[in-house]
Write a protein that holds these residues in place. Structure first.
Motif, short mmCIF file in Angstrom:
data_model
loop_
_atom_site.label_atom_id
_atom_site.label_comp_id
_atom_site.label_asym_id
_atom_site.label_seq_id
_atom_site.Cartn_x
_atom_site.Cartn_y
_atom_site.Cartn_z
N UNK A 10 0.81 -1.23 -0.17
CA UNK A 10 -0.04 -0.08 0.00
C UNK A 10 0.93 1.16 -0.08
N UNK A 11 0.20 2.23 0.05
CA UNK A 11 0.84 3.66 0.29
C UNK A 11 0.87 4.26 1.81
N UNK A 16 6.55 5.77 8.50
CA UNK A 16 5.40 5.01 8.63
C UNK A 16 5.78 3.35 8.58
N UNK A 17 4.73 2.51 8.82
CA UNK A 17 4.98 1.09 8.99
C UNK A 17 4.04 0.18 7.83
N UNK A 64 18.37 -3.98 7.89
CA UNK A 64 18.58 -4.16 9.20
C UNK A 64 18.14 -3.03 10.23
N UNK A 65 17.73 -3.48 11.22
CA UNK A 65 17.29 -2.49 12.23
C UNK A 65 15.89 -1.99 11.95
N UNK A 66 15.33 -1.98 10.80
CA UNK A 66 13.76 -1.51 10.34
C UNK A 66 13.01 -2.67 9.93
N UNK A 67 13.30 -3.41 9.39
CA UNK A 67 12.41 -4.64 8.84
C UNK A 67 12.75 -5.91 9.80
N UNK A 81 7.62 -7.31 8.59
CA UNK A 81 7.48 -6.07 9.37
C UNK A 81 8.29 -4.91 8.82
N UNK A 82 7.81 -3.99 8.49
CA UNK A 82 8.41 -2.83 7.95
C UNK A 82 8.33 -1.51 8.76
#
Length: 115
Positions: A10-11, A16-17, A64-67, A81-82
């Motif tokens: 999505x947008x 954001x996540x 790394x560290x975000x996802x 999960x992003x």
């Protein structure tokens, strides 16, 4: 017949996540390394994250560290999960079932990070 069905694109605004899901059928989960790839406009498809049936994970430096990649072997599914999304994370995300001798691909789901 192996089938992979992605959902969750999505947008989203920068910072954001989003959570992507992929359901696999026609393949035994214990045999499979599940992976997420991304293809940005005009660029080659690149590995974002992967996870073995035992839970060992691998991430691209950019992720790394975000996802966070996770899987449910009982359901034969994988999630990505992003968090802290950036404009450069924009692209089509593909779920991939890697059995070393072959790769099977989902149809892809669009992720757009834009303000």
């Amino acid at each position: 017949q192996v089938q992979l069905v992605e959902s969750g694109g999505g947008l989203v605004q920068p910072g954001g996540s989003l959570s992507l899901s992929c359901a696999a059928s026609g393949i035994a989960s214990r045999m499979v390394i599940m992976e997420w790839y991304r293809q940005a406009p005009g660029k080659q498809r690149e590995l974002v994250a992967g996870i073995r049936s035992g839970g060992t994970t691998i991430y691209a430096d950019s992720a790394k560290g975000r996802f966070t990649i996770s899987r449910d072997n009982a359901k034969n599914s994988v999630n990505l999960q992003m968090n802290s999304l950036k404009v450069e994370d924009t692209g089509v995300y593909y779920c991939c079932a890697n059995i070393l001798t072959a790769r099977y691909w989902g149809q892809g789901t669009q992720v757009t990070v834009s303000s």
